[in-house]
Design a protein around this motif. Structure first.
Motif, PDB file in Angstrom:
ATOM      1  N   ARG A 289       0.578  -0.743  -0.084  1.00  0.00           N
ATOM      2  CA  ARG A 289       0.380   0.004  -0.278  1.00  0.00           C
ATOM      3  C   ARG A 289       1.101   1.004  -0.013  1.00  0.00           C
ATOM      4  O   ARG A 289       0.374   2.162  -0.934  1.00  0.00           O
ATOM      5  N   ASP A 290       1.810   1.635   0.368  1.00  0.00           N
ATOM      6  CA  ASP A 290       2.894   2.268   1.163  1.00  0.00           C
ATOM      7  C   ASP A 290       3.289   2.502  -0.566  1.00  0.00           C
ATOM      8  O   ASP A 290       3.698   3.979  -0.654  1.00  0.00           O
ATOM      9  N   SER A 291       3.927   1.642  -0.826  1.00  0.00           N
ATOM     10  CA  SER A 291       5.268   1.648  -1.980  1.00  0.00           C
ATOM     11  C   SER A 291       3.955   2.043  -3.246  1.00  0.00           C
ATOM     12  O   SER A 291       4.419   2.845  -4.105  1.00  0.00           O
ATOM     13  N   LEU A 292       2.813   1.954  -3.439  1.00  0.00           N
ATOM     14  CA  LEU A 292       2.094   2.081  -4.731  1.00  0.00           C
ATOM     15  C   LEU A 292       1.353   3.516  -3.937  1.00  0.00           C
ATOM     16  O   LEU A 292       1.637   4.340  -5.392  1.00  0.00           O
ATOM     17  N   ILE A 293       0.832   3.497  -2.971  1.00  0.00           N
ATOM     18  CA  ILE A 293       0.469   5.598  -3.161  1.00  0.00           C
ATOM     19  C   ILE A 293       2.032   6.383  -3.338  1.00  0.00           C
ATOM     20  O   ILE A 293       1.438   7.048  -4.040  1.00  0.00           O
ATOM     21  N   GLU A 294       2.907   6.158  -2.931  1.00  0.00           N
ATOM     22  CA  GLU A 294       4.014   6.742  -2.992  1.00  0.00           C
ATOM     23  C   GLU A 294       4.114   6.812  -4.566  1.00  0.00           C
ATOM     24  O   GLU A 294       4.799   8.619  -4.885  1.00  0.00           O
ATOM     25  N   ARG A 295       3.946   5.885  -5.335  1.00  0.00           N
ATOM     26  CA  ARG A 295       4.352   5.941  -6.871  1.00  0.00           C
ATOM     27  C   ARG A 295       3.247   6.260  -7.864  1.00  0.00           C
ATOM     28  O   ARG A 295       3.131   7.440  -8.693  1.00  0.00           O
ATOM     29  N   ALA A 296       2.456   6.249  -7.022  1.00  0.00           N
ATOM     30  CA  ALA A 296       0.594   7.319  -7.781  1.00  0.00           C
ATOM     31  C   ALA A 296       1.278   8.769  -7.310  1.00  0.00           C
ATOM     32  O   ALA A 296       1.321   9.406  -8.374  1.00  0.00           O
ATOM     33  N   ASN A 297       1.749   9.066  -5.971  1.00  0.00           N
ATOM     34  CA  ASN A 297       1.411  10.125  -5.685  1.00  0.00           C
ATOM     35  C   ASN A 297       2.503  11.126  -7.161  1.00  0.00           C
ATOM     36  O   ASN A 297       2.615  12.590  -7.317  1.00  0.00           O
ATOM     37  N   ALA A 298       3.597  10.292  -7.080  1.00  0.00           N
ATOM     38  CA  ALA A 298       5.011  10.968  -7.946  1.00  0.00           C
ATOM     39  C   ALA A 298       4.252  11.316  -9.533  1.00  0.00           C
ATOM     40  O   ALA A 298       4.986  11.949  -9.654  1.00  0.00           O
ATOM     41  N   VAL A 299       2.943  10.980  -9.531  1.00  0.00           N
ATOM     42  CA  VAL A 299       3.036  11.052 -10.591  1.00  0.00           C
ATOM     43  C   VAL A 299       1.538  11.609 -11.179  1.00  0.00           C
ATOM     44  O   VAL A 299       0.864  11.693 -12.086  1.00  0.00           O
ATOM     45  N   GLY A 300       1.164  12.417 -10.128  1.00  0.00           N
ATOM     46  CA  GLY A 300      -0.197  12.714  -9.726  1.00  0.00           C
ATOM     47  C   GLY A 300      -0.948  12.520  -9.776  1.00  0.00           C
ATOM     48  O   GLY A 300      -2.443  12.928  -9.839  1.00  0.00           O
ATOM     49  N   ILE A 301      -1.402  11.009  -9.255  1.00  0.00           N
ATOM     50  CA  ILE A 301      -2.399  10.567  -9.150  1.00  0.00           C
ATOM     51  C   ILE A 301      -3.016  10.159  -7.595  1.00  0.00           C
ATOM     52  O   ILE A 301      -1.921  10.121  -7.115  1.00  0.00           O
ATOM     53  N   GLU A 302      -4.424  10.854  -7.530  1.00  0.00           N
ATOM     54  CA  GLU A 302      -4.498  10.414  -6.218  1.00  0.00           C
ATOM     55  C   GLU A 302      -4.985   8.965  -5.583  1.00  0.00           C
ATOM     56  O   GLU A 302      -5.353   8.563  -6.091  1.00  0.00           O
ATOM     57  N   ALA A 303      -4.951   8.895  -4.479  1.00  0.00           N
ATOM     58  CA  ALA A 303      -4.673   7.329  -3.974  1.00  0.00           C
ATOM     59  C   ALA A 303      -4.936   7.496  -2.967  1.00  0.00           C
ATOM     60  O   ALA A 303      -4.784   7.968  -1.531  1.00  0.00           O
TER      61      ALA A 303
END
Length: 346
Positions: A289-303
Motif C-alpha cells: 500500500r505504502d509503495s503504491l501510494i508513493e508511486r501514484a502521488n509522484a505522477v499526480g494520481i490521488e491514492a
C-alpha cells in the motif's frame, strides 16, 4: 474510456468481430470471412453467419440466421448468448469485453510450432488460456459462489481448465486438477502471464494440494483486469478480494496484481486520476500500500486506501454480508465516486 452509446459499441465490437465470436459463439467456427454457428444463443450448427470483415454487403459484425430469418449485430449476440434481459446489462457486458485480453487464434495443426512453449513462459501462459473455456456452469463459478461472489459479469479474463497439470515440486509426480485460469495482461490487453488456482472437482473449495496457486509468465507491472479503466480504478492483491469489492462497486474497473510485491509495481493507465488501493490486513499488504501510494502521488494520481473490517474483503463479504461490505466501502470512497459508482448498487 468514455461511456459509449449502443451504436458506438456495436461499431467497436464489429472491429473485433472474430474475437467476439470466439468468446461468445465458441460452439461455431470460422468459414472464410464469416463465423458459422447454429444461432445467436451459441447452439452448435451452421445456419447463422456473422460477417467478420466489412464488405460491400455491409459492416463487420452483422449476422443473419438463415433458418429463422433473424438478423442483428454483435450486441444481440451478447444478449442472446449470455441470456441477458436488461439492455443495461448488455451494454455493461459489451464495455467489459472491450477491455478483455485477445489471445491470438490458435494456428492450424500444420502451422503449429513443432516444440512446446518454454515452461512458465508468457507464450505458455497464452496457450493455457486459449485452451481453457468460459467459467459459466463450471467449478470456477461454484467456487466463487461458495465465497459469496455471485456477480460475475465482466470476468471474461477468468477461464476454467478441467485437467490442469500440477506438480508439487521438480521431482514429484505430475497430477491433474480442475483449475481457474486467470489471464494476466498489460495495459493494452495483451496476455503476458497466467495465474492458476487448482480446485476440488466439485468446485466447493481449492484442491487438496500443497501449493494451491501458481503464476507463470511476465507478471511485473501487469494484472488480472476487470472492467475498462478510465480516470478511476481500484487495485488489490488477490482475485477473490478484488472481486469481493466489485460486488459492492460493480461499475468500477479493478485489477488484481496477485501478490503484495506485484501490487506495489502495478502500472497505471494514462487516463488514471484516482486510484483506490484495496488492502489486506497484514504487514505485506501495508508495505505494498505504502509503495503504491508513493508511486501514484509522484505522477499526480490521488491514492485512497480501502480497508476491510476483518482480514480481507472476501472475509468481510462472507462473514458480514454484502450490505455491511457496501456500507463500509461507501464511507471510504470520495463523495463523487459514491454517486458515480454506487448509486445503482444499493
Amino acid at each position: 474510456m468514455a461511456r459509449l452509446d449502443a451504436s458506438d459499441l456495436a461499431t467497436r465490437l464489429g472491429r473485433e468481430a472474430e474475437a467476439v465470436c470466439r468468446h461468445y459463439l465458441d460452439a461455431g467456427r470460422r468459414q472464410g470471412n464469416y463465423w458459422q454457428v447454429g444461432d445467436a444463443r451459441n447452439t452448435p450448427g451452421r445456419s447463422m453467419f456473422v460477417r467478420l470483415k466489412e464488405t460491400v454487403k455491409g459492416p463487420a459484425g452483422k449476422w443473419t440466421d438463415a433458418a429463422t430469418g433473424e438478423h442483428g449485430d454483435l450486441l444481440d449476440v451478447i444478449r442472446e448468448s449470455c441470456g441477458l434481459i436488461d439492455f443495461a446489462d448488455v451494454i455493461g457486458e459489451a464495455r467489459s469485453f472491450l477491455s478483455l485480453p485477445r489471445p491470438e487464434p490458435a494456428p492450424a495443426p500444420k502451422e503449429r510450432p513443432g516444440k512446446p512453449a518454454p515452461s512458465g513462459s508468457a507464450e505458455a501462459a497464452r496457450r493455457l488460456f486459449a485452451m481453457s473455456k468460459p467459467i459459466s456452469g463450471t467449478p470456477v463459478e461454484t467456487y466463487f459462489r461458495t465465497r459469496g461472489i455471485t456477480a460475475l459479469h465482466g470476468t471474461g479474463n477468468l477461464r476454467f481448465h478441467p485437467r490442469c497439470y500440477y506438480r508439487p515440486d521438480d521431482h514429484g509426480p505430475l497430477e491433474t486438477w480442475p483449475a481457474m485460469i486467470a489471464a494476466v495482461t498489460d495495459l493494452n490487453g495483451r496476455i503476458t502471464g497466467a495465474h492458476r488456482t487448482w480446485l476440488a472437482p466439485d468446485g466447493t473449495d481449492k484442491a487438496p494440494v500443497e501449493t494451491q496457486r501458481k503464476a507463470m509468465g511476465d507478471l511485473l507491472g501487469h494484472a488480472v483486469r476487470f472492467g475498462v479503466p478510465g480516470d478511476v480504478m481500484a487495485a488489490g492483491e488477490g482475485i477473490e478480494s478484488v472481486l469481493s469489492v466489485s460486488q459492492a462497486i460493480p461499475d468500477m474497473a479493478m485489477a488484481a496484481a496477485l501478490s503484495a510485491a506485484h501490487l506495489a509495481a502495478v502500472l497505471f493507465p494514462e487516463t488514471l486520476r484516482r486510484l483506490y488501493v484495496i488492502r489486506d490486513n497484514d504487514p505485506a499488504g501495508d508495505g505494498a500500500r505504502d509503495s503504491l501510494i508513493e508511486r501514484a502521488n509522484a505522477v499526480g494520481i490521488e491514492a485512497i486506501v480501502l480497508s476491510p473490517v476483518l482480514e480481507d474483503f472476501n472475509e468481510d463479504l462472507r462473514r458480514l454480508g454484502l450490505d455491511t461490505l457496501r456500507a463500509n466501502l461507501r464511507g471510504q470512497l470520495a463523495p463523487q465516486d459514491v454517486a458515480r459508482f454506487m448509486a445503482l448498487a444499493a
